[in-house]
Design an enzyme around this catalytic site. Sequence first.
Site, PDB file in Angstrom:
ATOM      1  N   ASN A  84      -6.149  79.348  41.488  1.00  0.00           N
ATOM      2  CA  ASN A  84      -5.442  80.142  40.483  1.00  0.00           C
ATOM      3  C   ASN A  84      -5.331  81.569  41.016  1.00  0.00           C
ATOM      4  O   ASN A  84      -6.306  82.318  40.995  1.00  0.00           O
ATOM      5  CB  ASN A  84      -6.239  80.092  39.169  1.00  0.00           C
ATOM      6  CG  ASN A  84      -5.676  81.033  38.122  1.00  0.00           C
ATOM      7  OD1 ASN A  84      -4.561  81.539  38.240  1.00  0.00           O
ATOM      8  ND2 ASN A  84      -6.461  81.275  37.080  1.00  0.00           N
ATOM      9  N   TRP A  85      -4.149  81.918  41.491  1.00  0.00           N
ATOM     10  CA  TRP A  85      -3.985  83.234  42.133  1.00  0.00           C
ATOM     11  C   TRP A  85      -3.970  84.370  41.112  1.00  0.00           C
ATOM     12  O   TRP A  85      -4.010  85.534  41.491  1.00  0.00           O
ATOM     13  CB  TRP A  85      -2.676  83.260  42.937  1.00  0.00           C
ATOM     14  CG  TRP A  85      -2.621  82.316  44.096  1.00  0.00           C
ATOM     15  CD1 TRP A  85      -3.546  81.356  44.439  1.00  0.00           C
ATOM     16  CD2 TRP A  85      -1.583  82.234  45.084  1.00  0.00           C
ATOM     17  NE1 TRP A  85      -3.135  80.683  45.568  1.00  0.00           N
ATOM     18  CE2 TRP A  85      -1.927  81.203  45.984  1.00  0.00           C
ATOM     19  CE3 TRP A  85      -0.383  82.921  45.280  1.00  0.00           C
ATOM     20  CZ2 TRP A  85      -1.128  80.851  47.070  1.00  0.00           C
ATOM     21  CZ3 TRP A  85       0.417  82.564  46.368  1.00  0.00           C
ATOM     22  CH2 TRP A  85       0.045  81.550  47.255  1.00  0.00           C
ATOM     23  N   LYS A  86      -3.877  84.041  39.852  1.00  0.00           N
ATOM     24  CA  LYS A  86      -3.799  85.065  38.785  1.00  0.00           C
ATOM     25  C   LYS A  86      -2.704  86.084  39.119  1.00  0.00           C
ATOM     26  O   LYS A  86      -1.684  85.718  39.686  1.00  0.00           O
ATOM     27  CB  LYS A  86      -5.162  85.733  38.573  1.00  0.00           C
ATOM     28  CG  LYS A  86      -6.283  84.721  38.371  1.00  0.00           C
ATOM     29  CD  LYS A  86      -7.514  85.342  37.795  1.00  0.00           C
ATOM     30  CE  LYS A  86      -8.641  84.318  37.786  1.00  0.00           C
ATOM     31  NZ  LYS A  86      -9.792  84.735  37.024  1.00  0.00           N
ATOM     32  N   GLY A 133     -15.086  84.990  37.265  1.00  0.00           N
ATOM     33  CA  GLY A 133     -14.928  86.315  37.866  1.00  0.00           C
ATOM     34  C   GLY A 133     -16.183  87.168  37.831  1.00  0.00           C
ATOM     35  O   GLY A 133     -16.130  88.364  38.094  1.00  0.00           O
ATOM     36  N   GLU A 157     -14.611  75.608  32.365  1.00  0.00           N
ATOM     37  CA  GLU A 157     -14.770  76.956  32.912  1.00  0.00           C
ATOM     38  C   GLU A 157     -15.537  77.823  31.916  1.00  0.00           C
ATOM     39  O   GLU A 157     -14.934  78.431  31.014  1.00  0.00           O
ATOM     40  CB  GLU A 157     -13.397  77.593  33.168  1.00  0.00           C
ATOM     41  CG  GLU A 157     -12.558  76.858  34.182  1.00  0.00           C
ATOM     42  CD  GLU A 157     -11.603  77.814  34.878  1.00  0.00           C
ATOM     43  OE1 GLU A 157     -11.680  77.895  36.106  1.00  0.00           O
ATOM     44  OE2 GLU A 157     -10.815  78.487  34.215  1.00  0.00           O
ATOM     45  N   GLU A 183      -8.591  83.504  30.173  1.00  0.00           N
ATOM     46  CA  GLU A 183      -7.905  84.808  30.065  1.00  0.00           C
ATOM     47  C   GLU A 183      -6.723  84.707  29.102  1.00  0.00           C
ATOM     48  O   GLU A 183      -6.389  85.673  28.410  1.00  0.00           O
ATOM     49  CB  GLU A 183      -7.478  85.282  31.469  1.00  0.00           C
ATOM     50  CG  GLU A 183      -8.685  85.769  32.247  1.00  0.00           C
ATOM     51  CD  GLU A 183      -8.615  85.565  33.752  1.00  0.00           C
ATOM     52  OE1 GLU A 183      -7.513  85.415  34.299  1.00  0.00           O
ATOM     53  OE2 GLU A 183      -9.697  85.538  34.373  1.00  0.00           O
ATOM     54  N   GLY A 234     -10.753  80.893  41.301  1.00  0.00           N
ATOM     55  CA  GLY A 234     -10.028  82.152  41.139  1.00  0.00           C
ATOM     56  C   GLY A 234     -10.193  83.028  42.376  1.00  0.00           C
ATOM     57  O   GLY A 234      -9.498  82.873  43.377  1.00  0.00           O
ATOM     58  N   GLY A 235     -11.167  83.927  42.333  1.00  0.00           N
ATOM     59  CA  GLY A 235     -11.327  84.922  43.393  1.00  0.00           C
ATOM     60  C   GLY A 235     -11.338  84.352  44.806  1.00  0.00           C
ATOM     61  O   GLY A 235     -10.688  84.890  45.713  1.00  0.00           O
ATOM     62  N   HIS A 290      -6.362  78.670  29.929  1.00  0.00           N
ATOM     63  CA  HIS A 290      -7.298  79.476  30.730  1.00  0.00           C
ATOM     64  C   HIS A 290      -7.966  80.518  29.833  1.00  0.00           C
ATOM     65  O   HIS A 290      -7.340  81.052  28.916  1.00  0.00           O
ATOM     66  CB  HIS A 290      -6.554  80.156  31.880  1.00  0.00           C
ATOM     67  CG  HIS A 290      -7.483  80.786  32.864  1.00  0.00           C
ATOM     68  ND1 HIS A 290      -8.054  82.019  32.652  1.00  0.00           N
ATOM     69  CD2 HIS A 290      -7.982  80.335  34.038  1.00  0.00           C
ATOM     70  CE1 HIS A 290      -8.853  82.298  33.668  1.00  0.00           C
ATOM     71  NE2 HIS A 290      -8.828  81.294  34.527  1.00  0.00           N
ATOM     72  N   SER A 337     -16.602  81.231  39.351  1.00  0.00           N
ATOM     73  CA  SER A 337     -17.316  81.763  40.511  1.00  0.00           C
ATOM     74  C   SER A 337     -17.669  80.695  41.534  1.00  0.00           C
ATOM     75  O   SER A 337     -18.749  80.734  42.132  1.00  0.00           O
ATOM     76  CB  SER A 337     -18.561  82.540  40.058  1.00  0.00           C
ATOM     77  OG  SER A 337     -18.169  83.673  39.292  1.00  0.00           O
TER      78      SER A 337
HETATM   79  C1  PEP Z   1     -10.504  81.110  37.214  1.00  0.00           C
HETATM   80  O1  PEP Z   1      -9.833  82.108  37.049  1.00  0.00           O
HETATM   81  O2  PEP Z   1     -10.106  80.035  36.775  1.00  0.00           O
HETATM   82  C2  PEP Z   1     -11.762  81.234  37.913  1.00  0.00           C
HETATM   83  C3  PEP Z   1     -12.556  80.219  37.929  1.00  0.00           C
HETATM   84  O3  PEP Z   1     -12.015  82.454  38.512  1.00  0.00           O
HETATM   85  P1  PEP Z   1     -13.254  82.787  39.507  1.00  0.00           P
HETATM   86  O4  PEP Z   1     -13.320  81.653  40.515  1.00  0.00           O
HETATM   87  O5  PEP Z   1     -12.903  84.080  40.134  1.00  0.00           O
HETATM   88  O6  PEP Z   1     -14.470  82.838  38.668  1.00  0.00           O
END
Ligand code: PEP
Length: 252
Positions: free
Chosen positions: A9-11, A171, A165, A97, A232-233, A95, A211
């Site tokens: 997920n590049w956000k 994050g 999640e 967010e 994500g990251g 998600h 994470s």
């Molecule tokens: C996400 O945004 O779905 C996510 C899991 O982010 P991160 O891996 O950065 O925690």
Amino acid sequence: MRKPMVAGNWKMHKTQEEGLALVRAIRAGLSSHGKVEVLVAPPFTAIQVVVGEVADTEIKVGGQNVYCENQGAFTGEISPVMLKAAGCSHAIIGHSERRHVFGETGDLLHRKVHAALNAGLDVIYCLGETLEEREGGQTEAVVERQLNEVLDGDVKPARMILAYEPVWAIGTGRNATPEQAQAVHAFLRAKTTGIWGPNAAGNLRILYGGSVKPDNAASLMICPDVDGALVGGACLKAESFLAIVGAAADSV
Ligand code: PEP
């Protein structure tokens, strides 16, 4: 046997040029391809160039979000039909967010899931509890409610992927332990068995997100009910994303 999926997920990161460079590097480094389904979810502006770059590969492209109508006066929104026509196979819905920053409700998510499925998109449906809810012993009640918010008789399990999640892990650098993740995944497997029956629930992929990094991916991926990762990251660099894909491949 469930084929693991690793989805990035590049956000709100990567211009077209940067996204193209990233997906080229992912494509070039994908040695364990075949054992793992790999998906990237770029921002809407980069979908077209990314789709073009992966057209002759098995890499899938998904939307990070989608609206619940196919067209109309909905300024700033993208419809499921548009995502499909742009070459997306999946949409990420729910998600944290979207829920917590943009205030998306269960009712809206229900409509989004149905609209996406009707347009021919598979759905990666995210769910997870906040830290306060976990500490209050409400994790199972929260994810069960979030599951029930979108499922009804029209939702076919073969077109659904769940992504557990925990909000406190997204994050933050603080991932759920394998034991915590496995417990919630097993709970979701049991709940979906009650809804869809053992065969369909047995084939349902439940990804873990929060994470996930190269150094913790293997311990999470080997959990029996963890069928891959939503990242994500660590998906913003090909090297770390590919290491997570590798960990998922090794878990098969
Ligand atoms: C996400 O945004 O779905 C996510 C899991 O982010 P991160 O891996 O950065 O925690």
